[in-house]
Scaffold this active site. Structure first.
Site, PDB file in Angstrom:
ATOM      1  N   HIS A 135      43.991  64.010  21.614  1.00  0.00           N
ATOM      2  CA  HIS A 135      44.812  63.416  20.602  1.00  0.00           C
ATOM      3  C   HIS A 135      45.719  64.370  19.944  1.00  0.00           C
ATOM      4  O   HIS A 135      45.108  65.733  19.257  1.00  0.00           O
ATOM      5  CB  HIS A 135      44.392  62.576  19.647  1.00  0.00           C
ATOM      6  CG  HIS A 135      43.990  61.174  19.824  1.00  0.00           C
ATOM      7  ND1 HIS A 135      43.456  60.070  19.279  1.00  0.00           N
ATOM      8  CD2 HIS A 135      43.962  60.833  21.446  1.00  0.00           C
ATOM      9  CE1 HIS A 135      43.378  59.133  20.074  1.00  0.00           C
ATOM     10  NE2 HIS A 135      43.482  59.422  21.293  1.00  0.00           N
ATOM     11  N   TYR A 186      44.864  55.179  10.602  1.00  0.00           N
ATOM     12  CA  TYR A 186      44.341  55.214   9.147  1.00  0.00           C
ATOM     13  C   TYR A 186      45.039  54.319   8.244  1.00  0.00           C
ATOM     14  O   TYR A 186      46.125  54.766   8.126  1.00  0.00           O
ATOM     15  CB  TYR A 186      44.122  56.373   8.701  1.00  0.00           C
ATOM     16  CG  TYR A 186      43.262  57.402   9.554  1.00  0.00           C
ATOM     17  CD1 TYR A 186      43.308  58.329  10.320  1.00  0.00           C
ATOM     18  CD2 TYR A 186      41.574  57.553   8.869  1.00  0.00           C
ATOM     19  CE1 TYR A 186      42.619  58.974  11.094  1.00  0.00           C
ATOM     20  CE2 TYR A 186      40.788  58.422   9.584  1.00  0.00           C
ATOM     21  CZ  TYR A 186      41.304  59.341  10.460  1.00  0.00           C
ATOM     22  OH  TYR A 186      40.178  59.901  11.364  1.00  0.00           O
ATOM     23  N   PRO A 218      33.092  59.487   6.106  1.00  0.00           N
ATOM     24  CA  PRO A 218      33.766  59.645   7.631  1.00  0.00           C
ATOM     25  C   PRO A 218      35.215  59.680   7.735  1.00  0.00           C
ATOM     26  O   PRO A 218      35.813  60.029   8.657  1.00  0.00           O
ATOM     27  CB  PRO A 218      33.003  58.574   8.307  1.00  0.00           C
ATOM     28  CG  PRO A 218      32.509  57.583   7.466  1.00  0.00           C
ATOM     29  CD  PRO A 218      32.206  58.226   5.977  1.00  0.00           C
ATOM     30  N   LYS A 253      34.719  64.685   9.390  1.00  0.00           N
ATOM     31  CA  LYS A 253      34.201  65.908   9.371  1.00  0.00           C
ATOM     32  C   LYS A 253      32.783  66.274   9.454  1.00  0.00           C
ATOM     33  O   LYS A 253      32.083  66.920   9.557  1.00  0.00           O
ATOM     34  CB  LYS A 253      34.529  66.487   7.906  1.00  0.00           C
ATOM     35  CG  LYS A 253      36.004  66.534   7.687  1.00  0.00           C
ATOM     36  CD  LYS A 253      36.458  67.824   8.724  1.00  0.00           C
ATOM     37  CE  LYS A 253      38.045  67.628   9.108  1.00  0.00           C
ATOM     38  NZ  LYS A 253      38.312  67.809  10.447  1.00  0.00           N
ATOM     39  N   TYR A 312      42.290  68.362   9.547  1.00  0.00           N
ATOM     40  CA  TYR A 312      41.955  67.454  10.369  1.00  0.00           C
ATOM     41  C   TYR A 312      41.564  68.203  11.532  1.00  0.00           C
ATOM     42  O   TYR A 312      40.372  67.812  12.066  1.00  0.00           O
ATOM     43  CB  TYR A 312      43.019  66.427  10.540  1.00  0.00           C
ATOM     44  CG  TYR A 312      42.488  65.208  11.198  1.00  0.00           C
ATOM     45  CD1 TYR A 312      42.257  64.923  12.469  1.00  0.00           C
ATOM     46  CD2 TYR A 312      42.174  63.922  10.429  1.00  0.00           C
ATOM     47  CE1 TYR A 312      41.509  63.959  13.284  1.00  0.00           C
ATOM     48  CE2 TYR A 312      41.457  63.015  11.276  1.00  0.00           C
ATOM     49  CZ  TYR A 312      41.288  62.938  12.173  1.00  0.00           C
ATOM     50  OH  TYR A 312      40.674  61.617  13.108  1.00  0.00           O
TER      51      TYR A 312
HETATM   52  P1  FAS Z   1      21.663  63.141  12.624  1.00  0.00           P
HETATM   53  O1  FAS Z   1      21.090  62.239  11.573  1.00  0.00           O
HETATM   54  O2  FAS Z   1      22.265  62.684  13.656  1.00  0.00           O
HETATM   55  O3  FAS Z   1      20.348  63.518  13.481  1.00  0.00           O
HETATM   56  C1  FAS Z   1      18.926  63.997  12.694  1.00  0.00           C
HETATM   57  C2  FAS Z   1      17.892  63.864  13.498  1.00  0.00           C
HETATM   58  O4  FAS Z   1      16.552  64.090  13.045  1.00  0.00           O
HETATM   59  C3  FAS Z   1      17.518  62.123  14.000  1.00  0.00           C
HETATM   60  O5  FAS Z   1      17.560  61.928  15.387  1.00  0.00           O
HETATM   61  C4  FAS Z   1      16.675  61.803  13.231  1.00  0.00           C
HETATM   62  O6  FAS Z   1      15.667  60.732  13.958  1.00  0.00           O
HETATM   63  C5  FAS Z   1      15.760  62.909  13.304  1.00  0.00           C
HETATM   64  N1  FAS Z   1      14.650  62.983  12.145  1.00  0.00           N
HETATM   65  C6  FAS Z   1      14.722  62.540  10.652  1.00  0.00           C
HETATM   66  N2  FAS Z   1      13.827  63.079  10.166  1.00  0.00           N
HETATM   67  C7  FAS Z   1      12.889  63.556  10.785  1.00  0.00           C
HETATM   68  C8  FAS Z   1      11.565  64.051  10.703  1.00  0.00           C
HETATM   69  N3  FAS Z   1      10.982  64.058   9.726  1.00  0.00           N
HETATM   70  N4  FAS Z   1      11.048  64.600  11.825  1.00  0.00           N
HETATM   71  C9  FAS Z   1      11.737  64.689  13.197  1.00  0.00           C
HETATM   72  N5  FAS Z   1      12.884  64.036  13.416  1.00  0.00           N
HETATM   73  C10 FAS Z   1      13.554  63.602  12.280  1.00  0.00           C
HETATM   74  N6  FAS Z   1      30.804  61.467  11.278  1.00  0.00           N
HETATM   75  C11 FAS Z   1      31.706  61.193  11.573  1.00  0.00           C
HETATM   76  O7  FAS Z   1      32.281  62.169  11.865  1.00  0.00           O
HETATM   77  N7  FAS Z   1      32.297  60.011  11.911  1.00  0.00           N
HETATM   78  C12 FAS Z   1      31.844  58.868  11.675  1.00  0.00           C
HETATM   79  O8  FAS Z   1      32.269  57.730  12.015  1.00  0.00           O
HETATM   80  C13 FAS Z   1      30.522  59.178  11.385  1.00  0.00           C
HETATM   81  N8  FAS Z   1      29.807  57.686  11.208  1.00  0.00           N
HETATM   82  C14 FAS Z   1      28.541  57.776  10.586  1.00  0.00           C
HETATM   83  C15 FAS Z   1      27.693  56.648  10.338  1.00  0.00           C
HETATM   84  C16 FAS Z   1      26.491  56.607   9.945  1.00  0.00           C
HETATM   85  C17 FAS Z   1      25.727  55.491   9.726  1.00  0.00           C
HETATM   86  C18 FAS Z   1      26.085  57.955   9.653  1.00  0.00           C
HETATM   87  C19 FAS Z   1      24.524  57.824   9.170  1.00  0.00           C
HETATM   88  C20 FAS Z   1      26.639  59.103   9.803  1.00  0.00           C
HETATM   89  C21 FAS Z   1      27.772  59.166  10.480  1.00  0.00           C
HETATM   90  N9  FAS Z   1      28.799  60.239  10.729  1.00  0.00           N
HETATM   91  C22 FAS Z   1      29.901  60.246  10.985  1.00  0.00           C
HETATM   92  C23 FAS Z   1      28.188  61.389  10.329  1.00  0.00           C
HETATM   93  C24 FAS Z   1      27.202  61.744  11.791  1.00  0.00           C
HETATM   94  O9  FAS Z   1      28.072  61.735  12.873  1.00  0.00           O
HETATM   95  C25 FAS Z   1      26.450  63.068  11.472  1.00  0.00           C
HETATM   96  O10 FAS Z   1      27.495  64.070  10.734  1.00  0.00           O
HETATM   97  C26 FAS Z   1      25.839  63.683  12.572  1.00  0.00           C
HETATM   98  O11 FAS Z   1      24.853  62.495  13.054  1.00  0.00           O
HETATM   99  C27 FAS Z   1      25.290  64.876  12.049  1.00  0.00           C
HETATM  100  O12 FAS Z   1      24.275  65.008  13.250  1.00  0.00           O
HETATM  101  P2  FAS Z   1      22.985  65.694  12.729  1.00  0.00           P
HETATM  102  O13 FAS Z   1      22.853  66.768  11.724  1.00  0.00           O
HETATM  103  O14 FAS Z   1      22.148  66.127  14.057  1.00  0.00           O
HETATM  104  O15 FAS Z   1      21.908  64.598  11.906  1.00  0.00           O
HETATM  105  C1  PHB Z   2      35.314  57.027  14.949  1.00  0.00           C
HETATM  106  O1  PHB Z   2      35.886  56.825  16.166  1.00  0.00           O
HETATM  107  O2  PHB Z   2      33.913  56.399  14.769  1.00  0.00           O
HETATM  108  C2  PHB Z   2      35.846  57.769  13.921  1.00  0.00           C
HETATM  109  C3  PHB Z   2      37.217  58.463  13.932  1.00  0.00           C
HETATM  110  C4  PHB Z   2      37.607  58.941  12.797  1.00  0.00           C
HETATM  111  C5  PHB Z   2      37.024  58.690  11.716  1.00  0.00           C
HETATM  112  C6  PHB Z   2      35.863  58.383  11.591  1.00  0.00           C
HETATM  113  C7  PHB Z   2      35.213  57.732  12.637  1.00  0.00           C
HETATM  114  O3  PHB Z   2      37.584  59.626  10.662  1.00  0.00           O
END
Ligand code: FAS
Ligand code: PHB
Length: 389
Positions: free
Chosen positions: A72, A200, A292, A296, A384
């Site tokens: 994009h 957005y 989100p 980032k 961004y």
């Molecule tokens: P994660 O949380 O992905 O991974 C951590 C891992 O550790 C998990 O698999 C968990 O099961 C494991 N874990 C936890 N406790 C543990 C323990 N005690 N022992 C062993 N394992 C354990 N970011 C965006 O940029 N755009 C989005 O739209 C977006 N939507 C999101 C929606 C939700 C509901 C959440 C929670 C986050 C969202 N994020 C989004 C942010 C997300 O993408 C995170 O930045 C990303 O998952 C970060 O990755 P990790 O640091 O690996 O953490």
């Molecule tokens: C998504 O595609 O999940 C998404 C994209 C941009 C954002 C947040 C989520 O800022």
């Protein structure tokens, strides 16, 4: 058992670090609380910064991303039934990649399996011992049996609810938090995206985001109340609300369909300092969370992994500790800039329950300035696409 680096958490952060280190001959064990299927079932991020894309290629897992991801050049921002385009490529010379976190994680799991990387699933009771000593170890349970791994370093990649951050004493840790008074209701639908780039939208009914995963898989979000649950929203209600929050020209083009996933994510800004305590290093959501809005979350996890990977490499290959000693400061310098951008874009695009008429005027002035001013668009674009590592 003994390894060089124990990585707690088998999400994108932990898997990427494990894959990068393994390719350089550094031994790791990943401890994951859930199953691979459960981790892959979580629908999260969608946008990858160029830094993340480069790291995936460096980790040898960029092929499917390069083949299936969408490039994009910019994004659309909408308000009051009008919209404008921010051209990332013109302002920064770089672009972003649309490739879902689920696919990133799948590619990383496949690569770990292909290299026979050690990933232990369904672990329980993970405890970090001696993080502030020269001989840390980690204990954990699988099926009620306790295991111990002695190691040189521990990477806490276990997300916001993990154990790693809690291992750092409160006397050492400083935490900064802002909880937003709304959430994001997201759905996934097997329908063509409403537009070739993201939209957005700030509307008087609240924020909306039109995103995608591929030519026939779309991701949509609407700002919702924290008291909402996904069950409060049937598909028809979601689509009707989304159409009311985006400009008519786009609403008229929206192809709706049944949701195949529906979830609500709370929004918060959170940072813990420092991101290192002795031999324990925090990465990704274990150390910081962003709303989100600025895409980032996953991308800031990537820069943490970049810094820690190079710090560990220098230590193991050359005995150089500078990279590890500067990790926390370097990572936090970039984290706080991502926090600022995510906070600012959230404030610009969402409607707050207690917003005054003046506040709404300030939002509109923000949006009009971004629409009309080239420098403002360049600043938005630079943040961004991702600030330099
Ligand atoms: P994660 O949380 O992905 O991974 C951590 C891992 O550790 C998990 O698999 C968990 O099961 C494991 N874990 C936890 N406790 C543990 C323990 N005690 N022992 C062993 N394992 C354990 N970011 C965006 O940029 N755009 C989005 O739209 C977006 N939507 C999101 C929606 C939700 C509901 C959440 C929670 C986050 C969202 N994020 C989004 C942010 C997300 O993408 C995170 O930045 C990303 O998952 C970060 O990755 P990790 O640091 O690996 O953490
Ligand atoms: C998504 O595609 O999940 C998404 C994209 C941009 C954002 C947040 C989520 O800022």
């Amino acid at each position: 058992m003994r390894t060089q680096v124990v990585i707690i958490g088998g999400g994108p952060s932990g898997l990427l670090l494990s894959q990068l280190l393994h390719r350089k001959g550094i031994d790791t064990v990943v401890l994951e609380r859930k199953t691979r299927q459960y981790v892959l079932g979580r629908i999260r991020a969608g946008i990858l910064e160029v830094g993340f894309v480069d790291l995936m290629r460096e980790a040898g897992v960029g092929a499917r991303m390069d083949n299936e991801g969408f490039i994009h050049d910019g994004t659309v921002i909408a308000f009051d039934n009008e919209d404008f385009h921010v051209d990332f490529k013109r302002h920064t010379g770089t672009t972003v990649m649309v490739y879902g976190q689920t696919e990133v994680t799948r590619d990383l799991y496949d690569a770990r399996e292909a290299m026979e990387g050690k990933v232990v699933f369904n672990v329980d009771g993970v405890t970090i011992h001696g993080a502030d000593s020269d001989a840390p170890h980690v204990t954990y349970f699988v099926d009620g049996v306790e295991h111990r791994i002695d190691c040189d370093y521990v990477a806490g990649c276990d997300g916001f609810h993990g154990v790693s951050r809690q291992t750092i004493p409160l006397s050492v840790r400083r935490e900064y938090e802002k909880v937003y008074p709304f959430g994001w209701l997201g759905i996934l639908s097997e329908t063509p995206p409403v537009h070739e780039e993201l939209i957005y939208s700030n509307s008087d009914r609240g924020f909306a985001l039109c995103s995608m995963r591929n030519a026939n898989l779309s991701r949509y979000y609407i700002q919702c109340s924290l008291s909402d649950s996904p069950d409060d929203w049937d598909d028809a209600g979601f689509w009707e609300e989304l159409k009311r929050r985006i400009p008519e020209e786009h609403a008229d083009n929206l192809i709706t369909g049944p949701s195949i996933e529906k979830s609500i994510a709370p929004l918060r800004s959170f940072v813990t300092e420092p991101m290192r305590w002795g031999r324990l290093f925090l990465c990704g959501d274990a150390a910081h969370i962003v709303p989100p809005t600025g895409a980032k979350g996953l991308n800031t996890a990537a820069s943490d992994i970049h810094y820690l990977y190079h710090g560990l490499l220098a230590k193991y290959q050359d005995g150089e500790a500078e990279g590890l000693d500067s990790y926390s400061g370097k990572a936090l310098a970039r984290v706080w800039k991502a926090e600022r951008f995510s906070w600012a874009t959230t404030n610009m695009l969402h409607r707050y329950p207690d917003q005054s008429e003046f506040d709404i005027k300030m939002q509109r002035a923000d949006l009009e300035f971004l629409r009309d001013n080239d420098s403002a668009q360049k600043v938005f674009a630079e943040n961004y696409v991702g600030l330099p590592y």
